[in-house]
Scaffold this motif. Structure first.
Motif, mmCIF file in Angstrom:
data_model
loop_
_atom_site.group_PDB
_atom_site.id
_atom_site.type_symbol
_atom_site.label_atom_id
_atom_site.label_comp_id
_atom_site.label_asym_id
_atom_site.label_seq_id
_atom_site.Cartn_x
_atom_site.Cartn_y
_atom_site.Cartn_z
ATOM 1 N N PHE A 237 0.853 -1.195 0.000
ATOM 2 C CA PHE A 237 0.000 0.000 0.000
ATOM 3 C C PHE A 237 0.888 1.243 0.000
ATOM 4 O O PHE A 237 1.644 1.470 0.924
ATOM 5 N N GLU A 238 0.809 1.995 -1.096
ATOM 6 C CA GLU A 238 1.580 3.242 -1.225
ATOM 7 C C GLU A 238 0.671 4.424 -0.941
ATOM 8 O O GLU A 238 -0.443 4.480 -1.475
ATOM 9 N N LEU A 239 1.155 5.352 -0.173
ATOM 10 C CA LEU A 239 0.289 6.478 0.183
ATOM 11 C C LEU A 239 1.084 7.700 0.610
ATOM 12 O O LEU A 239 2.288 7.608 0.878
ATOM 13 N N PHE A 240 0.376 8.813 0.690
ATOM 14 C CA PHE A 240 0.887 10.031 1.293
ATOM 15 C C PHE A 240 -0.011 10.341 2.492
ATOM 16 O O PHE A 240 -1.229 10.338 2.355
ATOM 17 N N TYR B 282 5.720 10.170 2.302
ATOM 18 C CA TYR B 282 5.473 9.102 1.332
ATOM 19 C C TYR B 282 5.764 7.781 2.040
ATOM 20 O O TYR B 282 6.846 7.593 2.596
ATOM 21 N N MET B 283 4.801 6.878 2.045
ATOM 22 C CA MET B 283 4.944 5.623 2.793
ATOM 23 C C MET B 283 4.581 4.436 1.910
ATOM 24 O O MET B 283 3.709 4.533 1.048
ATOM 25 N N VAL B 284 5.269 3.315 2.159
ATOM 26 C CA VAL B 284 4.902 2.055 1.503
ATOM 27 C C VAL B 284 4.672 1.041 2.628
ATOM 28 O O VAL B 284 5.615 0.651 3.311
ATOM 29 N N LEU B 285 3.419 0.659 2.839
ATOM 30 C CA LEU B 285 3.078 -0.257 3.930
ATOM 31 C C LEU B 285 2.917 -1.684 3.403
ATOM 32 O O LEU B 285 2.512 -1.888 2.256
ATOM 33 N N GLN B 286 3.231 -2.652 4.251
ATOM 34 C CA GLN B 286 3.056 -4.072 3.911
ATOM 35 C C GLN B 286 1.765 -4.586 4.560
ATOM 36 O O GLN B 286 1.272 -3.988 5.509
ATOM 37 N N PRO B 287 1.221 -5.712 4.065
ATOM 38 C CA PRO B 287 -0.044 -6.216 4.611
ATOM 39 C C PRO B 287 -0.016 -6.283 6.138
ATOM 40 O O PRO B 287 0.954 -6.751 6.732
ATOM 41 N N GLY B 288 -1.073 -5.800 6.756
ATOM 42 C CA GLY B 288 -1.168 -5.780 8.217
ATOM 43 C C GLY B 288 -0.742 -4.458 8.821
ATOM 44 O O GLY B 288 -1.161 -4.112 9.919
ATOM 45 N N GLU B 289 0.103 -3.691 8.111
ATOM 46 C CA GLU B 289 0.495 -2.375 8.627
ATOM 47 C C GLU B 289 -0.628 -1.371 8.348
ATOM 48 O O GLU B 289 -1.388 -1.540 7.403
ATOM 49 N N ALA B 290 -0.676 -0.318 9.169
ATOM 50 C CA ALA B 290 -1.821 0.596 9.055
ATOM 51 C C ALA B 290 -1.415 2.042 9.269
ATOM 52 O O ALA B 290 -0.357 2.340 9.820
ATOM 53 N N VAL B 291 -2.301 2.919 8.816
ATOM 54 C CA VAL B 291 -2.094 4.353 8.975
ATOM 55 C C VAL B 291 -3.340 4.932 9.641
ATOM 56 O O VAL B 291 -4.439 4.398 9.492
ATOM 57 N N CYS B 292 -3.136 6.004 10.419
ATOM 58 C CA CYS B 292 -4.251 6.655 11.113
ATOM 59 C C CYS B 292 -4.354 8.090 10.608
ATOM 60 O O CYS B 292 -3.366 8.815 10.596
#
Ligand SMILES: [Zn+2]
Length: 404
Positions: free
Chosen positions: A141-144, A241-251
Protein backbone atom coordinates in the motif's frame (compact mmCIF):
# COMPACT_ATOMS: atom_id res chain seq x y z
CA UNK A 1 -31.88 -19.29 13.75
CA UNK A 2 -29.98 -16.51 15.48
CA UNK A 3 -30.85 -12.96 14.53
CA UNK A 4 -27.77 -11.48 16.17
CA UNK A 5 -25.29 -12.68 13.52
CA UNK A 6 -26.43 -12.12 9.93
CA UNK A 7 -24.65 -12.25 6.61
CA UNK A 8 -24.72 -9.04 4.58
CA UNK A 9 -24.90 -8.25 0.92
CA UNK A 10 -22.83 -5.15 0.31
CA UNK A 11 -22.62 -2.57 -2.45
CA UNK A 12 -19.62 -1.69 -4.60
CA UNK A 13 -18.51 1.61 -6.18
CA UNK A 14 -16.87 1.90 -9.55
CA UNK A 15 -14.81 5.11 -9.47
CA UNK A 16 -12.35 5.52 -12.36
CA UNK A 17 -9.33 5.27 -10.01
CA UNK A 18 -10.29 1.73 -9.00
CA UNK A 19 -8.68 -1.49 -10.21
CA UNK A 20 -9.93 -3.42 -13.18
CA UNK A 21 -12.02 -6.59 -12.91
CA UNK A 22 -10.18 -9.51 -11.29
CA UNK A 23 -7.29 -7.20 -10.32
CA UNK A 24 -9.52 -5.45 -7.82
CA UNK A 25 -9.69 -7.05 -4.37
CA UNK A 26 -12.72 -4.86 -3.59
CA UNK A 27 -14.43 -6.20 -6.72
CA UNK A 28 -13.43 -9.80 -6.03
CA UNK A 29 -14.58 -9.81 -2.41
CA UNK A 30 -17.82 -8.07 -3.32
CA UNK A 31 -18.54 -10.59 -6.10
CA UNK A 32 -18.05 -13.61 -3.85
CA UNK A 33 -21.08 -12.77 -1.77
CA UNK A 34 -23.88 -14.93 -3.09
CA UNK A 35 -26.36 -12.95 -5.11
CA UNK A 36 -23.95 -10.64 -6.86
CA UNK A 37 -23.29 -11.12 -10.55
CA UNK A 38 -19.48 -11.41 -10.50
CA UNK A 39 -16.85 -8.96 -11.70
CA UNK A 40 -16.43 -7.98 -15.31
CA UNK A 41 -12.91 -7.48 -16.60
CA UNK A 42 -14.14 -4.45 -18.56
CA UNK A 43 -15.15 -2.61 -15.40
CA UNK A 44 -13.36 -0.76 -12.58
CA UNK A 45 -14.11 -1.63 -8.97
CA UNK A 46 -12.97 0.84 -6.33
CA UNK A 47 -14.80 0.45 -3.01
CA UNK A 48 -16.99 -2.09 -1.25
CA UNK A 49 -18.92 -0.42 1.59
CA UNK A 50 -20.14 -2.34 4.64
CA UNK A 51 -22.82 -0.89 6.91
CA UNK A 52 -25.73 1.49 7.00
CA UNK A 53 -24.48 4.60 5.21
CA UNK A 54 -27.38 5.57 2.90
CA UNK A 55 -25.50 6.04 -0.41
CA UNK A 56 -24.15 2.45 -0.50
CA UNK A 57 -26.16 0.55 2.13
CA UNK A 58 -25.77 -3.13 3.06
CA UNK A 59 -28.70 -5.52 3.13
CA UNK A 60 -29.41 -8.76 4.98
CA UNK A 61 -28.42 -11.44 2.44
CA UNK A 62 -31.19 -13.87 3.37
CA UNK A 63 -34.14 -11.46 3.25
CA UNK A 64 -33.00 -8.40 1.31
CA UNK A 65 -34.00 -6.07 4.14
CA UNK A 66 -31.69 -3.10 4.65
CA UNK A 67 -29.37 -3.43 7.65
CA UNK A 68 -30.52 0.03 8.74
CA UNK A 69 -34.11 -1.15 8.89
CA UNK A 70 -33.17 -4.44 10.53
CA UNK A 71 -31.43 -2.59 13.36
CA UNK A 72 -34.40 -0.25 13.78
CA UNK A 73 -36.53 -3.33 14.43
CA UNK A 74 -33.89 -4.89 16.72
CA UNK A 75 -32.25 -1.96 18.54
CA UNK A 76 -30.84 -4.28 21.24
CA UNK A 77 -28.26 -5.48 18.72
CA UNK A 78 -26.63 -2.01 18.92
CA UNK A 79 -26.04 -2.32 22.67
CA UNK A 80 -26.85 0.25 25.32
CA UNK A 81 -23.58 2.20 25.53
CA UNK A 82 -23.32 2.74 21.77
CA UNK A 83 -27.00 3.71 21.62
CA UNK A 84 -26.45 6.33 24.31
CA UNK A 85 -23.38 7.75 22.60
CA UNK A 86 -24.26 7.48 18.91
CA UNK A 87 -28.06 6.89 18.72
CA UNK A 88 -29.57 3.92 16.86
CA UNK A 89 -26.99 3.44 14.16
CA UNK A 90 -23.59 1.90 13.58
CA UNK A 91 -21.16 4.79 14.23
CA UNK A 92 -18.52 3.52 11.80
CA UNK A 93 -18.23 2.59 8.14
CA UNK A 94 -15.76 -0.12 6.98
CA UNK A 95 -14.79 -0.35 3.31
CA UNK A 96 -12.43 -2.40 1.15
CA UNK A 97 -10.67 -0.15 -1.36
CA UNK A 98 -8.65 -1.13 -4.43
CA UNK A 99 -6.94 1.58 -6.44
CA UNK A 100 -4.35 1.70 -9.19
CA UNK A 101 -3.83 5.46 -9.22
CA UNK A 102 -4.02 8.30 -6.74
CA UNK A 103 -7.26 8.96 -4.90
CA UNK A 104 -8.06 12.66 -4.49
CA UNK A 105 -5.77 14.69 -2.21
CA UNK A 106 -8.10 15.33 0.68
CA UNK A 107 -8.99 16.27 4.22
CA UNK A 108 -12.15 15.36 6.12
CA UNK A 109 -13.54 18.34 8.05
CA UNK A 110 -13.71 18.27 11.87
CA UNK A 111 -17.14 18.27 13.59
CA UNK A 112 -17.48 22.06 13.88
CA UNK A 113 -16.59 22.70 10.25
CA UNK A 114 -18.75 19.78 9.11
CA UNK A 115 -21.78 21.33 10.86
CA UNK A 116 -21.02 24.67 9.29
CA UNK A 117 -20.53 23.29 5.76
CA UNK A 118 -23.61 21.11 6.02
CA UNK A 119 -25.70 24.17 6.89
CA UNK A 120 -24.35 26.24 4.00
CA UNK A 121 -24.03 23.56 1.31
CA UNK A 122 -25.87 20.36 2.24
CA UNK A 123 -25.65 18.98 -1.31
CA UNK A 124 -21.84 18.87 -1.21
CA UNK A 125 -21.45 18.21 2.53
CA UNK A 126 -24.20 15.80 3.50
CA UNK A 127 -22.98 15.04 7.02
CA UNK A 128 -22.62 17.00 10.24
CA UNK A 129 -20.13 14.46 11.56
CA UNK A 130 -16.33 14.34 11.40
CA UNK A 131 -14.61 11.49 9.58
CA UNK A 132 -11.35 10.34 11.11
CA UNK A 133 -10.21 7.14 9.40
CA UNK A 134 -7.71 4.30 9.51
CA UNK A 135 -6.46 2.19 6.60
CA UNK A 136 -4.99 -1.31 7.01
CA UNK A 137 -2.92 -2.63 4.10
CA UNK A 138 -4.25 -5.85 2.53
CA UNK A 139 -1.57 -5.76 -0.18
CA UNK A 140 1.45 -3.48 -0.58
CA UNK A 141 0.00 0.00 0.00
CA UNK A 142 1.58 3.24 -1.23
CA UNK A 143 0.29 6.48 0.18
CA UNK A 144 0.89 10.03 1.29
CA UNK A 145 -0.22 10.93 4.84
CA UNK A 146 0.41 14.09 6.85
CA UNK A 147 3.30 16.47 6.30
CA UNK A 148 6.99 15.66 6.21
CA UNK A 149 9.05 17.00 9.14
CA UNK A 150 9.74 20.75 8.73
CA UNK A 151 13.50 20.16 8.39
CA UNK A 152 12.93 17.82 5.41
CA UNK A 153 10.61 20.27 3.68
CA UNK A 154 13.01 23.13 4.38
CA UNK A 155 15.82 21.20 2.68
CA UNK A 156 13.68 20.49 -0.41
CA UNK A 157 12.46 24.08 -0.65
CA UNK A 158 16.09 25.20 -1.03
CA UNK A 159 16.21 23.57 -4.48
CA UNK A 160 16.44 26.30 -7.07
CA UNK A 161 13.01 25.87 -8.71
CA UNK A 162 11.31 25.91 -5.29
CA UNK A 163 13.10 28.73 -3.48
CA UNK A 164 10.68 31.28 -4.99
CA UNK A 165 7.94 29.89 -2.71
CA UNK A 166 9.75 30.76 0.52
CA UNK A 167 10.18 34.44 1.47
CA UNK A 168 13.84 35.48 1.87
CA UNK A 169 15.21 34.85 5.37
CA UNK A 170 11.98 33.21 6.52
CA UNK A 171 12.31 30.10 8.65
CA UNK A 172 9.79 27.40 7.94
CA UNK A 173 6.97 26.86 10.43
CA UNK A 174 3.49 25.37 10.07
CA UNK A 175 1.88 28.67 9.08
CA UNK A 176 4.38 29.17 6.29
CA UNK A 177 3.82 25.53 5.29
CA UNK A 178 0.10 26.31 5.04
CA UNK A 179 0.93 29.23 2.70
CA UNK A 180 3.22 27.06 0.55
CA UNK A 181 0.52 24.38 0.29
CA UNK A 182 -1.97 27.03 -0.79
CA UNK A 183 0.44 28.49 -3.36
CA UNK A 184 1.11 25.04 -4.86
CA UNK A 185 -2.63 24.39 -5.12
CA UNK A 186 -3.33 27.75 -6.76
CA UNK A 187 -0.63 27.57 -9.45
CA UNK A 188 -1.97 27.68 -13.00
CA UNK A 189 -1.53 24.50 -15.05
CA UNK A 190 1.48 25.73 -17.08
CA UNK A 191 3.34 26.71 -13.91
CA UNK A 192 2.76 23.25 -12.38
CA UNK A 193 3.97 21.61 -15.56
CA UNK A 194 7.11 23.81 -15.66
CA UNK A 195 7.93 23.11 -12.06
CA UNK A 196 7.61 19.33 -12.48
CA UNK A 197 9.84 19.46 -15.57
CA UNK A 198 12.46 21.62 -13.85
CA UNK A 199 12.58 19.40 -10.79
CA UNK A 200 12.78 16.25 -12.86
CA UNK A 201 15.75 17.59 -14.81
CA UNK A 202 17.82 18.32 -11.67
CA UNK A 203 20.56 15.79 -10.80
CA UNK A 204 19.14 13.31 -8.24
CA UNK A 205 22.01 14.01 -5.87
CA UNK A 206 20.63 17.51 -5.29
CA UNK A 207 17.62 16.00 -3.53
CA UNK A 208 19.78 14.23 -0.94
CA UNK A 209 19.70 10.50 -0.12
CA UNK A 210 16.44 10.75 1.85
CA UNK A 211 14.56 12.36 -1.03
CA UNK A 212 16.12 10.70 -4.06
CA UNK A 213 12.70 9.25 -4.88
CA UNK A 214 11.15 12.70 -5.30
CA UNK A 215 11.79 13.52 -9.00
CA UNK A 216 10.64 10.14 -10.35
CA UNK A 217 7.63 9.93 -8.08
CA UNK A 218 6.69 13.49 -8.95
CA UNK A 219 6.76 12.60 -12.60
CA UNK A 220 4.82 9.40 -12.06
CA UNK A 221 1.94 10.92 -10.08
CA UNK A 222 1.72 14.18 -11.98
CA UNK A 223 0.90 12.16 -15.10
CA UNK A 224 -1.89 10.14 -13.53
CA UNK A 225 -4.48 12.85 -13.97
CA UNK A 226 -2.77 15.47 -16.09
CA UNK A 227 0.75 16.85 -16.21
CA UNK A 228 -0.61 19.88 -14.46
CA UNK A 229 -2.17 18.34 -11.39
CA UNK A 230 -1.39 20.60 -8.44
CA UNK A 231 -1.88 17.68 -6.04
CA UNK A 232 1.40 16.12 -7.19
CA UNK A 233 3.44 19.07 -5.87
CA UNK A 234 1.80 19.01 -2.46
CA UNK A 235 1.89 15.22 -2.11
CA UNK A 236 5.43 14.49 -3.24
CA UNK A 237 7.23 17.59 -1.97
CA UNK A 238 5.43 18.26 1.31
CA UNK A 239 3.82 15.01 2.51
CA UNK A 240 5.12 11.76 4.03
CA UNK A 241 5.47 9.10 1.33
CA UNK A 242 4.94 5.62 2.79
CA UNK A 243 4.90 2.05 1.50
CA UNK A 244 3.08 -0.26 3.93
CA UNK A 245 3.06 -4.07 3.91
CA UNK A 246 -0.04 -6.22 4.61
CA UNK A 247 -1.17 -5.78 8.22
CA UNK A 248 0.50 -2.38 8.63
CA UNK A 249 -1.82 0.60 9.05
CA UNK A 250 -2.09 4.35 8.98
CA UNK A 251 -4.25 6.66 11.11
CA UNK A 252 -5.75 9.81 9.61
CA UNK A 253 -7.34 12.15 12.17
CA UNK A 254 -9.97 14.75 11.13
CA UNK A 255 -8.47 17.68 9.17
CA UNK A 256 -5.37 15.65 8.32
CA UNK A 257 -4.09 15.73 4.73
CA UNK A 258 -3.85 12.40 2.86
CA UNK A 259 -3.78 10.89 -0.62
CA UNK A 260 -3.71 7.13 -1.20
CA UNK A 261 -1.70 6.08 -4.22
CA UNK A 262 -1.83 2.35 -4.92
CA UNK A 263 -2.95 -0.86 -3.24
CA UNK A 264 -5.78 -2.75 -1.58
CA UNK A 265 -6.83 -1.69 1.90
CA UNK A 266 -9.40 -2.17 4.59
CA UNK A 267 -10.51 1.29 5.58
CA UNK A 268 -12.66 2.18 8.56
CA UNK A 269 -14.01 5.62 9.36
CA UNK A 270 -16.55 7.45 11.45
CA UNK A 271 -19.93 7.47 9.73
CA UNK A 272 -19.60 10.43 7.36
CA UNK A 273 -18.83 11.05 3.71
CA UNK A 274 -17.60 14.66 3.88
CA UNK A 275 -14.48 15.41 1.94
CA UNK A 276 -12.59 18.49 0.78
CA UNK A 277 -10.47 17.56 -2.25
CA UNK A 278 -8.03 19.81 -4.09
CA UNK A 279 -5.83 17.54 -6.20
CA UNK A 280 -5.68 14.20 -8.06
CA UNK A 281 -9.10 14.82 -9.53
CA UNK A 282 -10.51 16.77 -12.47
CA UNK A 283 -10.24 20.53 -11.89
CA UNK A 284 -14.02 20.82 -11.88
CA UNK A 285 -14.26 18.46 -8.90
CA UNK A 286 -11.92 20.48 -6.69
CA UNK A 287 -13.20 22.15 -3.59
CA UNK A 288 -12.22 25.60 -2.40
CA UNK A 289 -8.44 25.86 -1.91
CA UNK A 290 -8.75 28.68 0.68
CA UNK A 291 -11.02 26.54 2.82
CA UNK A 292 -8.82 23.47 2.35
CA UNK A 293 -5.71 25.39 3.44
CA UNK A 294 -7.48 26.96 6.40
CA UNK A 295 -8.75 23.58 7.59
CA UNK A 296 -5.40 21.77 7.42
CA UNK A 297 -3.92 20.39 10.61
CA UNK A 298 -0.24 19.54 10.95
CA UNK A 299 -0.61 16.16 12.59
CA UNK A 300 0.92 13.80 11.71
CA UNK A 301 4.19 15.54 10.88
CA UNK A 302 6.37 12.47 10.27
CA UNK A 303 6.01 8.82 9.25
CA UNK A 304 6.06 7.40 12.79
CA UNK A 305 3.15 9.60 13.85
CA UNK A 306 1.19 8.58 10.77
CA UNK A 307 1.55 4.83 11.33
CA UNK A 308 -0.94 2.99 13.53
CA UNK A 309 0.51 -0.06 15.28
CA UNK A 310 -1.43 -3.16 16.23
CA UNK A 311 -1.12 -5.22 19.37
CA UNK A 312 -2.45 -8.54 20.63
CA UNK A 313 -6.04 -8.05 21.68
CA UNK A 314 -7.60 -9.28 24.91
CA UNK A 315 -10.75 -9.85 22.88
CA UNK A 316 -9.18 -12.96 21.39
CA UNK A 317 -9.16 -15.72 24.02
CA UNK A 318 -6.58 -17.74 22.09
CA UNK A 319 -4.22 -14.83 21.38
CA UNK A 320 -4.68 -15.01 17.64
CA UNK A 321 -6.24 -11.59 17.31
CA UNK A 322 -4.60 -8.19 16.90
CA UNK A 323 -6.26 -4.87 17.58
CA UNK A 324 -5.95 -1.51 15.84
CA UNK A 325 -7.06 1.11 18.36
CA UNK A 326 -7.04 4.63 16.91
CA UNK A 327 -7.48 7.61 19.29
CA UNK A 328 -11.16 8.17 18.48
CA UNK A 329 -14.22 6.61 20.04
CA UNK A 330 -16.24 5.51 16.98
CA UNK A 331 -14.47 2.20 16.37
CA UNK A 332 -11.55 -0.20 16.78
CA UNK A 333 -10.63 -2.93 14.31
CA UNK A 334 -9.71 -6.54 15.19
CA UNK A 335 -7.65 -8.74 12.86
CA UNK A 336 -7.75 -12.50 13.44
CA UNK A 337 -5.11 -14.42 11.49
CA UNK A 338 -5.48 -18.22 11.54
CA UNK A 339 -3.73 -21.20 9.94
CA UNK A 340 -5.77 -24.16 8.68
CA UNK A 341 -7.35 -25.95 11.65
CA UNK A 342 -6.71 -23.06 14.07
CA UNK A 343 -9.45 -21.52 16.12
CA UNK A 344 -10.07 -18.28 17.93
CA UNK A 345 -12.83 -17.13 20.21
CA UNK A 346 -13.81 -13.45 20.38
CA UNK A 347 -15.26 -12.50 23.76
CA UNK A 348 -18.64 -10.77 23.54
CA UNK A 349 -18.42 -7.10 22.55
CA UNK A 350 -20.84 -4.60 24.09
CA UNK A 351 -21.66 -2.91 20.78
CA UNK A 352 -22.29 -3.59 17.09
CA UNK A 353 -19.61 -4.97 14.79
CA UNK A 354 -19.07 -5.83 11.13
CA UNK A 355 -16.69 -8.65 10.16
CA UNK A 356 -15.30 -9.53 6.75
CA UNK A 357 -13.34 -12.61 5.74
CA UNK A 358 -10.58 -11.29 3.47
CA UNK A 359 -8.85 -14.67 3.03
CA UNK A 360 -9.67 -18.37 3.44
CA UNK A 361 -12.80 -19.91 4.89
CA UNK A 362 -14.06 -20.69 8.35
CA UNK A 363 -16.96 -21.90 10.40
CA UNK A 364 -18.47 -19.29 12.72
CA UNK A 365 -19.95 -20.73 15.88
CA UNK A 366 -22.46 -18.54 17.63
CA UNK A 367 -22.80 -18.89 21.40
CA UNK A 368 -21.49 -22.44 21.15
CA UNK A 369 -24.54 -23.56 19.19
CA UNK A 370 -25.34 -22.36 15.71
CA UNK A 371 -22.76 -22.87 12.95
CA UNK A 372 -22.44 -20.53 9.96
CA UNK A 373 -20.19 -21.04 6.94
CA UNK A 374 -17.96 -18.07 6.17
CA UNK A 375 -15.74 -17.75 3.11
CA UNK A 376 -13.53 -15.18 1.43
CA UNK A 377 -15.65 -12.12 0.74
CA UNK A 378 -18.42 -12.90 3.20
CA UNK A 379 -19.45 -10.03 5.46
CA UNK A 380 -21.28 -10.41 8.76
CA UNK A 381 -23.08 -8.10 11.13
CA UNK A 382 -22.56 -9.27 14.71
CA UNK A 383 -24.85 -7.80 17.36
CA UNK A 384 -23.84 -6.63 20.82
CA UNK A 385 -23.16 -9.23 23.49
CA UNK A 386 -22.50 -12.28 21.30
CA UNK A 387 -19.31 -14.36 21.70
CA UNK A 388 -18.04 -15.59 18.35
CA UNK A 389 -15.89 -18.65 17.62
CA UNK A 390 -13.94 -18.82 14.38
CA UNK A 391 -12.80 -22.29 13.24
CA UNK A 392 -10.43 -21.92 10.31
CA UNK A 393 -10.62 -24.45 7.46
CA UNK A 394 -7.71 -22.96 5.53
CA UNK A 395 -5.45 -19.94 6.16
CA UNK A 396 -8.07 -17.42 7.20
CA UNK A 397 -8.03 -13.68 7.86
CA UNK A 398 -10.98 -11.94 9.44
CA UNK A 399 -11.19 -8.20 10.03
CA UNK A 400 -13.85 -6.99 12.44
CA UNK A 401 -14.69 -3.34 13.12
CA UNK A 402 -16.60 -2.63 16.31
CA UNK A 403 -17.80 0.10 18.62
CA UNK A 404 -18.45 -0.27 22.33
ZN1 LIG B 1 -9.98 9.95 3.33
Amino acid sequence: MTDSVVQLKCGVKQDPWGKQGQESLAGQLWAKTAGSTGVSNDEMYSEMWMGTYPTVPSHILRTGESLENYLKRKPDLIGRSVKEKFADSIPFLPKVLSFAKALPLQVHPNKRLAEDLNLKDPDTFGDTNHKPEIAVALSEFELFAGFKPLADIEALMKLKPLSQFVPANASLDDELLRQITKKFLQLPPEAVRDLVTQLHSLPKAEFGAKHEYVPDLLERVSKQYSESDNGALVAVLLMNYMVLQPGEAVCVPADSIHAYLKGDILECMARSDNVLATGFCPRADRNNVELFAKTLSFKPHNIDQAQLGRKKSERGEKQKTYEYAPPFSEFNVLATILDAGDEERHRAIGGPSIAIVTKGSAELVIEGKEKLQAHEGSVWFVGAGVPLEILSKEGTEVYRAYAE
